[in-house]
Design an enzyme around this catalytic site. Sequence first.
Site, short mmCIF file in Angstrom:
data_model
loop_
_atom_site.label_atom_id
_atom_site.label_comp_id
_atom_site.label_asym_id
_atom_site.label_seq_id
_atom_site.Cartn_x
_atom_site.Cartn_y
_atom_site.Cartn_z
N ALA A 133 0.86 -1.18 0.00
CA ALA A 133 0.00 0.00 0.00
C ALA A 133 0.90 1.24 0.00
O ALA A 133 2.04 1.18 0.45
CB ALA A 133 -0.89 -0.01 1.23
N GLY A 159 0.54 -5.14 1.00
CA GLY A 159 -0.72 -5.25 0.27
C GLY A 159 -0.54 -5.87 -1.11
O GLY A 159 -1.49 -6.45 -1.66
N GLU A 173 -0.66 -9.45 -0.47
CA GLU A 173 -2.04 -9.79 -0.07
C GLU A 173 -2.98 -9.81 -1.28
O GLU A 173 -3.84 -10.69 -1.39
CB GLU A 173 -2.54 -8.79 0.98
CG GLU A 173 -1.82 -9.00 2.32
CD GLU A 173 -2.11 -7.91 3.33
OE1 GLU A 173 -1.97 -6.72 2.98
OE2 GLU A 173 -2.46 -8.24 4.48
N GLU A 177 5.22 -5.11 6.91
CA GLU A 177 4.49 -4.02 7.58
C GLU A 177 5.06 -3.68 8.95
O GLU A 177 5.03 -2.53 9.38
CB GLU A 177 3.01 -4.37 7.73
CG GLU A 177 2.21 -4.39 6.43
CD GLU A 177 2.24 -5.72 5.71
OE1 GLU A 177 3.15 -6.55 5.97
OE2 GLU A 177 1.36 -5.93 4.86
N1 DAK Z 1 4.55 3.25 -0.79
C1 DAK Z 1 4.90 4.40 -1.38
N2 DAK Z 1 5.98 4.53 -2.17
C2 DAK Z 1 6.73 3.43 -2.38
C3 DAK Z 1 6.42 2.19 -1.77
C4 DAK Z 1 5.24 2.11 -0.95
N3 DAK Z 1 4.82 0.98 -0.39
N4 DAK Z 1 7.36 1.29 -2.15
C5 DAK Z 1 8.22 1.96 -2.94
N5 DAK Z 1 7.85 3.24 -3.08
C6 DAK Z 1 8.50 4.30 -3.86
C7 DAK Z 1 9.72 4.84 -3.12
O1 DAK Z 1 9.33 5.80 -2.18
C8 DAK Z 1 10.51 5.41 -4.27
O2 DAK Z 1 9.94 6.67 -4.62
P1 DAK Z 1 10.87 8.00 -4.80
O3 DAK Z 1 11.63 8.13 -3.52
O4 DAK Z 1 11.76 7.65 -5.97
O5 DAK Z 1 9.89 9.07 -5.09
C9 DAK Z 1 10.25 4.46 -5.41
O6 DAK Z 1 9.04 3.77 -5.06
C10 DAK Z 1 11.33 3.41 -5.60
O7 DAK Z 1 11.53 2.78 -4.36
P2 DAK Z 1 13.00 2.57 -3.70
O8 DAK Z 1 13.89 3.68 -4.10
O9 DAK Z 1 12.78 2.34 -2.26
O10 DAK Z 1 13.46 1.26 -4.46
P3 DAK Z 1 14.45 0.12 -3.92
O11 DAK Z 1 14.68 -0.76 -5.09
O12 DAK Z 1 15.63 0.71 -3.22
O13 DAK Z 1 13.61 -0.65 -2.80
C11 DAK Z 1 11.65 -1.76 -1.92
C12 DAK Z 1 12.50 -1.38 -3.17
C13 DAK Z 1 10.36 -2.40 -2.41
C14 DAK Z 1 12.44 -2.79 -1.06
C15 DAK Z 1 11.38 -0.50 -1.05
O14 DAK Z 1 10.87 0.53 -1.91
C16 DAK Z 1 10.42 -0.73 0.08
O15 DAK Z 1 10.79 -1.26 1.13
N6 DAK Z 1 9.15 -0.29 -0.11
C17 DAK Z 1 8.15 -0.36 0.96
C18 DAK Z 1 7.62 -1.78 1.13
C19 DAK Z 1 6.58 -1.87 2.26
O16 DAK Z 1 6.87 -1.52 3.42
N7 DAK Z 1 5.38 -2.36 1.91
C20 DAK Z 1 4.30 -2.52 2.88
C21 DAK Z 1 3.47 -1.24 3.02
S1 DAK Z 1 2.12 -1.42 4.16
C22 DAK Z 1 -5.58 -2.82 3.83
C23 DAK Z 1 -5.09 -2.78 2.55
C24 DAK Z 1 -3.73 -2.80 2.34
C25 DAK Z 1 -2.85 -2.83 3.39
C26 DAK Z 1 -3.36 -2.93 4.68
C27 DAK Z 1 -4.74 -2.90 4.90
N8 DAK Z 1 -7.01 -2.80 4.03
C28 DAK Z 1 -7.87 -3.08 2.93
C29 DAK Z 1 -7.55 -2.66 5.33
C30 DAK Z 1 -1.44 -2.86 3.11
C31 DAK Z 1 -0.45 -2.27 3.81
C32 DAK Z 1 0.92 -2.24 3.25
O17 DAK Z 1 1.19 -2.74 2.18
#
Ligand code: DAK
Length: 258
Positions: A66, A109, A112, A132
Amino acid sequence: MTYETILVENPAPGVGLIRFNRPQALNALNGQMTGEAFSAMETFDADPSIGCIVLTGSDRAFAAGADIKQMEDTDVIKMMSGSDFTDWSRMVRVRKPIIAAVSGWALGGGCELAMMCDMIVASETAKFGQPEVKIGIMPGAGGTQRLTHAVGKAIAMEVMLGDRNLTAQEALQYGLVNRVYPVENYLDETIKLAGKVAGMPQVAVRLIKETVNKAYEFGLSQALDYEKRNFYLLFGTEDKAEGMKAFIEKRAPQWKNR
Ligand code: DAK
């Protein structure tokens, strides 16, 4: 319908393809993109020419979770009052089979959403994770349940608590994904698989999807009753008559999807 954050195509007869298209953010799932993807799924679901849906992203990222930038200023009241972002149950109500074609990151997400699909085809570069906890939250769109059902408690705990991503080969070994292909052809292979599903008699396909999913909701005896009722129901379809007749006459069946 025109969309801004997804691409929609018909890559093969009977197949509807939805592609996440926010490559600059690794397909981070904001409300607009999930809302558009769910609308496209509902449109394909209502379209009699479509028998199977494929959901995909880019080779680098199916979806990196997300959108954290959108979630950052969201509070408990906004989350609880519902929005495009929170109503992911729309996807569970899609009656046609959905196959995820996953390459690169499928995190949070993203993982998921892939697990909400009926099958997952992965590229060799796919990485599945639920990180998360690293941003102070937990899986909230089915991860704690679907991942645990798929891979078992030990591995699921490690993925959710220890920040361990599963490689495509591990995901295959644990039964999370159906098949793994090189990145060059995972999508073509998914479309082929979807084409085969789309070529099956659609009433039976829908009842199979519905009934298999009850394995996660009902106890065994209730689920077996449900299965028997749906099995009997198919004896009222034209496709049952045609399928059995064609088998006996040694010819290909002509499905009417009725
Ligand atoms: N959100 C926003 N931006 C993201 C992102 C994310 N999840 N993942 C990557 N980006 C963006 C980065 O900010 C970056 O943008 P700029 O800085 O260039 O503007 C760009 O994508 C490239 O990312 P990186 O520079 O970080 O690229 P790397 O290759 O170094 O790293 C990575 C890739 C995937 C390991 C890293 O980006 C990362 O750790 N991303 C976050 C992963 C994460 O924490 N995902 C979980 C988020 S929480 C629900 C529905 C959904 C959910 C819950 C409830 N309901 C229906 C109730 C879900 C929650 C989640 O998913």
